[in-house]
Design an enzyme around this catalytic site. Structure first.
Site, PDB file in Angstrom:
ATOM      1  N   ASP A  64       0.847  -1.188   0.000  1.00  0.00           N
ATOM      2  CA  ASP A  64       0.000   0.000   0.000  1.00  0.00           C
ATOM      3  C   ASP A  64       0.883   1.238   0.000  1.00  0.00           C
ATOM      4  O   ASP A  64       1.950   1.254   0.630  1.00  0.00           O
ATOM      5  CB  ASP A  64      -0.887   0.041   1.265  1.00  0.00           C
ATOM      6  CG  ASP A  64      -1.925  -1.075   1.266  1.00  0.00           C
ATOM      7  OD1 ASP A  64      -2.353  -1.460   0.168  1.00  0.00           O
ATOM      8  OD2 ASP A  64      -2.291  -1.537   2.354  1.00  0.00           O
ATOM      9  N   ASP A  70       0.598   8.183   7.884  1.00  0.00           N
ATOM     10  CA  ASP A  70       0.797   6.774   8.272  1.00  0.00           C
ATOM     11  C   ASP A  70       2.125   6.644   9.005  1.00  0.00           C
ATOM     12  O   ASP A  70       2.217   6.039  10.075  1.00  0.00           O
ATOM     13  CB  ASP A  70       0.921   5.877   7.021  1.00  0.00           C
ATOM     14  CG  ASP A  70      -0.404   5.469   6.418  1.00  0.00           C
ATOM     15  OD1 ASP A  70      -1.374   5.311   7.165  1.00  0.00           O
ATOM     16  OD2 ASP A  70      -0.446   5.301   5.188  1.00  0.00           O
ATOM     17  N   GLU A  93       1.715  -2.404  10.855  1.00  0.00           N
ATOM     18  CA  GLU A  93       1.421  -2.554   9.440  1.00  0.00           C
ATOM     19  C   GLU A  93       2.414  -1.790   8.579  1.00  0.00           C
ATOM     20  O   GLU A  93       2.731  -2.205   7.462  1.00  0.00           O
ATOM     21  CB  GLU A  93      -0.001  -2.060   9.165  1.00  0.00           C
ATOM     22  CG  GLU A  93      -0.471  -2.405   7.781  1.00  0.00           C
ATOM     23  CD  GLU A  93      -1.670  -1.592   7.333  1.00  0.00           C
ATOM     24  OE1 GLU A  93      -2.583  -1.383   8.137  1.00  0.00           O
ATOM     25  OE2 GLU A  93      -1.681  -1.183   6.160  1.00  0.00           O
ATOM     26  N   GLU A  94       2.895  -0.684   9.072  1.00  0.00           N
ATOM     27  CA  GLU A  94       3.781   0.154   8.263  1.00  0.00           C
ATOM     28  C   GLU A  94       5.245  -0.280   8.330  1.00  0.00           C
ATOM     29  O   GLU A  94       6.091   0.303   7.658  1.00  0.00           O
ATOM     30  CB  GLU A  94       3.665   1.622   8.705  1.00  0.00           C
ATOM     31  CG  GLU A  94       2.265   2.196   8.629  1.00  0.00           C
ATOM     32  CD  GLU A  94       1.629   2.061   7.246  1.00  0.00           C
ATOM     33  OE1 GLU A  94       2.380   1.992   6.244  1.00  0.00           O
ATOM     34  OE2 GLU A  94       0.386   1.992   7.171  1.00  0.00           O
ATOM     35  N   LEU A 116      -2.664   3.894  11.394  1.00  0.00           N
ATOM     36  CA  LEU A 116      -3.623   4.808  10.754  1.00  0.00           C
ATOM     37  C   LEU A 116      -4.329   4.058   9.629  1.00  0.00           C
ATOM     38  O   LEU A 116      -3.781   3.883   8.534  1.00  0.00           O
ATOM     39  CB  LEU A 116      -2.915   6.056  10.234  1.00  0.00           C
ATOM     40  CG  LEU A 116      -3.821   7.286  10.119  1.00  0.00           C
ATOM     41  CD1 LEU A 116      -4.495   7.630  11.433  1.00  0.00           C
ATOM     42  CD2 LEU A 116      -3.036   8.500   9.648  1.00  0.00           C
ATOM     43  N   ASP A 117      -5.531   3.616   9.934  1.00  0.00           N
ATOM     44  CA  ASP A 117      -6.319   2.820   8.991  1.00  0.00           C
ATOM     45  C   ASP A 117      -7.198   3.753   8.149  1.00  0.00           C
ATOM     46  O   ASP A 117      -7.831   4.655   8.694  1.00  0.00           O
ATOM     47  CB  ASP A 117      -7.205   1.855   9.804  1.00  0.00           C
ATOM     48  CG  ASP A 117      -8.260   1.206   8.950  1.00  0.00           C
ATOM     49  OD1 ASP A 117      -7.896   0.374   8.118  1.00  0.00           O
ATOM     50  OD2 ASP A 117      -9.448   1.547   9.113  1.00  0.00           O
ATOM     51  N   GLU A 270      -5.767  -5.833  11.598  1.00  0.00           N
ATOM     52  CA  GLU A 270      -7.134  -5.358  11.418  1.00  0.00           C
ATOM     53  C   GLU A 270      -8.159  -6.423  11.828  1.00  0.00           C
ATOM     54  O   GLU A 270      -9.021  -6.171  12.678  1.00  0.00           O
ATOM     55  CB  GLU A 270      -7.356  -4.946   9.951  1.00  0.00           C
ATOM     56  CG  GLU A 270      -6.527  -3.721   9.571  1.00  0.00           C
ATOM     57  CD  GLU A 270      -6.449  -3.454   8.072  1.00  0.00           C
ATOM     58  OE1 GLU A 270      -6.292  -4.429   7.303  1.00  0.00           O
ATOM     59  OE2 GLU A 270      -6.531  -2.278   7.668  1.00  0.00           O
TER      60      GLU A 270
HETATM   61  P1  AFP Z   1      -5.232   1.499   4.516  1.00  0.00           P
HETATM   62  O1  AFP Z   1      -5.132   1.256   5.976  1.00  0.00           O
HETATM   63  O2  AFP Z   1      -4.048   1.047   3.752  1.00  0.00           O
HETATM   64  O3  AFP Z   1      -5.597   2.914   4.233  1.00  0.00           O
HETATM   65  O4  AFP Z   1      -6.442   0.645   3.903  1.00  0.00           O
HETATM   66  C1  AFP Z   1      -7.780   0.892   4.230  1.00  0.00           C
HETATM   67  C2  AFP Z   1      -8.470  -0.403   4.178  1.00  0.00           C
HETATM   68  O5  AFP Z   1      -7.545  -1.401   4.515  1.00  0.00           O
HETATM   69  C3  AFP Z   1      -9.672  -0.460   5.124  1.00  0.00           C
HETATM   70  O6  AFP Z   1      -9.674   0.552   6.088  1.00  0.00           O
HETATM   71  C4  AFP Z   1     -10.879  -0.329   4.212  1.00  0.00           C
HETATM   72  O7  AFP Z   1     -11.981  -1.036   4.709  1.00  0.00           O
HETATM   73  C5  AFP Z   1     -10.394  -0.912   2.907  1.00  0.00           C
HETATM   74  O8  AFP Z   1      -8.984  -0.716   2.885  1.00  0.00           O
HETATM   75  C6  AFP Z   1     -11.037  -0.234   1.729  1.00  0.00           C
HETATM   76  O9  AFP Z   1     -10.632  -0.863   0.564  1.00  0.00           O
HETATM   77  P2  AFP Z   1     -11.290  -0.511  -0.874  1.00  0.00           P
HETATM   78  O10 AFP Z   1     -10.867   0.878  -1.201  1.00  0.00           O
HETATM   79  O11 AFP Z   1     -10.716  -1.537  -1.777  1.00  0.00           O
HETATM   80  O12 AFP Z   1     -12.775  -0.626  -0.731  1.00  0.00           O
END
Ligand code: AFP
Length: 324
Positions: A64, A70, A93-94, A116-117, A270
């Site tokens: 990612d 992040d 995660e990072e 930071l999700d 997660e």
């Molecule tokens: P990050 O933590 O890398 O920002 O990812 C966000 C995520 O893991 C989670 O929070 C969301 O539910 C999902 O991705 C969204 O994914 P899509 O954009 O593929 O729907």
């Protein structure tokens, strides 16, 4: 002051003989998470003003794109967790590799976190969050990389913080889920959600509908059944989607698809922590094939499909997927 007459997180943790928080040092770990989240929420709210939006130009272990926030959030939580003296190792995660505190420096807990999700929502002022799973080190164990590969069912606590229209920290210990809202004036978290149980009625389903074309037939059928029964809400930040569904009743689904056999979300950062919160609140978490909490982890950054929320609806959805 708004927090007047409300129990603060600190006060709640001090009375640790109650509510299942009996382990020495766990309160300090949770306060370190709370302290870090206060700093992170400030950075999140000020990011545009401080020119701190945008990416670092790097990708993390899950490929990612790493946002600047992040990286900053990861540093903040590693610092507060290290300083509390009760943490033996941190998986993040990072970070490709875990941070391990050797010998006398480390304490008795292992923390795995997504600092930071919801990165893709940072630049557009949409709710994001931080997620933490907490394990106790095994008695006499010398911690190494493999010590972090623990079953979700072995968590002693899990927490998440949602940076939304208010900042809320939800803490789960065995059979107890409580929510604390940050009073930004006093800087303290105050108990606002004393006993969170997922409502019996499922109101919402949350999934990325754009992926429906790449689902296999049984999964497509399962999602279509959800669509027929419930209202759709999808923020695209797992913490925010989960928090709404936990309080209002709902199911989140990020299933496997044709190009992502293991789904998109991370098991250790997660799915396990939020699965633990869901179960303690009366809900359930499944990969579509097995209970999330029973998955034996093979590596720190592994992904898993995730179906999370009201137990009866998770069970029905899994049954449709398994029926093939
Ligand atoms: P990050 O933590 O890398 O920002 O990812 C966000 C995520 O893991 C989670 O929070 C969301 O539910 C999902 O991705 C969204 O994914 P899509 O954009 O593929 O729907």
């Amino acid at each position: 002051m708004v927090t007047k007459n409300r129990t603060t997180l600190q006060e709640y943790l001090s009375s640790r003989s109650r509510e299942g928080i009996q382990n020495d040092g766990l309160g300090a770990v949770i306060m370190a998470i709370a302290e870090g989240s206060c700093q992170v929420q400030q950075q999140v709210r000020q990011a545009a003003l401080a020119d701190a939006l945008g990416t670092t130009g790097e990708t993390n272990a899950s490929s990612d794109v790493v946002q600047r926030l992040d990286a900053d959030s990861s540093d903040i939580f590693v610092e507060t967790l290290s300083r509390c003296g009760q943490v033996a190792a941190i998986g993040c995660e990072e970070k490709e590799d875990p941070v391990i505190f050797a010998g006398d420096v480390g304490g008795g807990y292992i923390v795995l976190m997504d600092p930071l999700d919801g990165s893709s929502n940072i630049d557009v002022a949409v709710s994001i969050g931080s997620i933490f799973g907490i394990w106790q080190k095994k008695p006499g164990e010398t911690v190494n990389d493999d010590s972090l590969l623990r079953l979700g069912s072995e968590q002693v606590a899990a927490a998440y913080v949602v940076y939304g229209s208010s900042t809320v920290l939800v803490l789960a210990t065995e059979n107890n889920v409580r929510g604390f809202t940050l009073d930004t004036e006093s800087g303290a978290y105050a108990l606002t959600h004393p006993d969170i149980k997922i409502p019996d009625n499922c109101t919402y389903y949350s999934t990325n509908e754009g992926n429906i074309k790449v689902l296999d037939e049984p999964t497509k059928k399962a999602i279509t059944l959800l669509r027929d029964k419930y209202s759709q809400r999808y923020v695209g930040s797992l913490v925010a989607d989960f928090h709404r569904n936990l309080l209002k009743g709902g199911i989140f689904a990020y299933p496997a698809d044709q190009s992502r056999k293991d789904g998109r979300l991370r098991l250790m950062y997660e799915a396990n922590p939020l699965g633990y919160v869901a179960e303690q609140a009366g809900g359930a978490a499944s990969s579509g094939y097995e209970r999330i909490m029973d998955i034996v982890p093979q590596e720190l950054h592994q992904k898993t499909p995730l179906i999370l929320g009201n137990k009866d609806v998770v069970d029905e959805t899994v049954a449709v997927i398994k029926a093939g």
